[in-house]
Design an enzyme around this catalytic site. Sequence first.
Site, short mmCIF file in Angstrom:
data_model
loop_
_atom_site.label_atom_id
_atom_site.label_comp_id
_atom_site.label_asym_id
_atom_site.label_seq_id
_atom_site.Cartn_x
_atom_site.Cartn_y
_atom_site.Cartn_z
N LEU A 102 -9.39 -2.86 3.87
CA LEU A 102 -10.06 -3.08 3.10
C LEU A 102 -10.39 -5.00 2.93
O LEU A 102 -10.64 -6.43 2.84
CB LEU A 102 -9.96 -3.36 1.41
N TYR B 159 -0.53 5.35 -9.43
CA TYR B 159 -1.23 4.92 -8.42
C TYR B 159 -3.05 4.57 -9.89
O TYR B 159 -2.99 3.62 -9.82
CB TYR B 159 -2.46 6.22 -7.81
N LYS C 233 -3.65 0.98 -11.52
CA LYS C 233 -5.16 1.12 -11.02
C LYS C 233 -6.05 0.35 -12.12
O LYS C 233 -6.71 -0.28 -12.69
CB LYS C 233 -5.91 1.32 -10.31
N ASN D 157 -5.36 -7.51 -3.21
CA ASN D 157 -6.14 -6.70 -2.11
C ASN D 157 -4.42 -5.17 -2.41
O ASN D 157 -4.80 -4.42 -1.63
CB ASN D 157 -6.90 -6.72 -1.18
N ASP E 233 6.74 -11.41 0.24
CA ASP E 233 6.82 -9.95 -1.16
C ASP E 233 6.18 -10.68 -2.21
O ASP E 233 6.61 -11.70 -3.18
CB ASP E 233 7.55 -9.61 -1.50
N ILE E 234 4.25 -10.24 -2.84
CA ILE E 234 3.71 -10.55 -3.68
C ILE E 234 4.19 -10.46 -4.85
O ILE E 234 3.88 -10.84 -5.76
CB ILE E 234 1.62 -11.09 -3.50
N ASP F 184 0.29 -10.06 4.51
CA ASP F 184 0.37 -8.99 4.72
C ASP F 184 2.12 -8.90 4.43
O ASP F 184 2.52 -9.43 5.63
CB ASP F 184 -0.57 -8.44 5.85
N THR G 257 -9.03 3.60 4.50
CA THR G 257 -8.11 2.64 4.35
C THR G 257 -7.01 3.59 4.73
O THR G 257 -7.34 5.13 4.67
CB THR G 257 -8.20 1.78 3.69
#
Length: 307
Positions: A19, A177, A181, A106, A79-80, A38, A211
């Site tokens: 995505l 997860y 989310k 994302n 690394d965000i 990334d 994905t």
Amino acid sequence: MSGICDRRVVVVTGAGRGLGRAHALAFAAEGARLVVNDLGVGLDGTSGADGTAGPDSPAARVAEEIRAAGGEAVPHGGDIATTQGAASLVRTALETYGRLDTLVNNAGFLRDRMLVNLDEDDFDAVVRVHLKGHFLPLRHAAAHWRSEAKAGRPPEARIVNTSSGAGLLGSVGQGNYSAAKAGIVALTLVAAAELRRYGVQVNAIAPAARTRMTERTFADTMAAPDSGFDAMAPENVSPLVVWLGSAASAGVTGRVFEAEGGRITVMEGWRQGPSADKGERWAPAEAGEAARKLLAEAGEPGSVYGA
């Protein structure tokens, strides 16, 4: 290139594949200048992470793909989900292009387990990347935009967060997860309310697409057809993301959209349903009787994926 994002500076995290890559390419096709982030890790977030964006990294390959098509893009391999990486991400946009207009959060990975088999490290790792990995870039971008607004330069800024049907309804085998989310939806609503005054709009999408994370978990439904419209192609989600990230979406904030194939749905979150008020404290048996009557009046809850 020109389009509805002409000259806007857009940061997309997790943009090396799936995505994120589709979003980055779609923004570039509409004239945006990209920072392609990334970390280059495996599906479970554990391999290949060196904090760089070398020439063979996923981020570098997507940036090169954009440049080859006549667009502008730079890679970012930080690394965000760390303060340093998130600050570096925003700084890269400002130092490269002199501005930042849109942040698309994302990045993420999976470590699926049934709850009784889900250990603390796997819970923490998924929540860290998905939820903290949304918060930190958002926080650093918002601080920049607040400074701009206070200096008399109000931005037309946009944040697009990535939730999931698992975050809205739950998903068996994905407790970590789903929790992360769901947290992203709450974070989106709070950020939209707090940042509106600075010219920042914040929305979220809950995409369904093929994905690395979905093609194994939902192999049958995610398979590409032999011919005709590929409803699960990630590129189907990107037009909505591009619009939300553009100035054309003025006035739209604090919203969550499902996007799948050719379908866009505005999600309506928790709302008060049937209610009973005794005017004083209930006894447990009374509370139970009242609750059952209210449940009989209420609609059916959504089905948890995989239940």
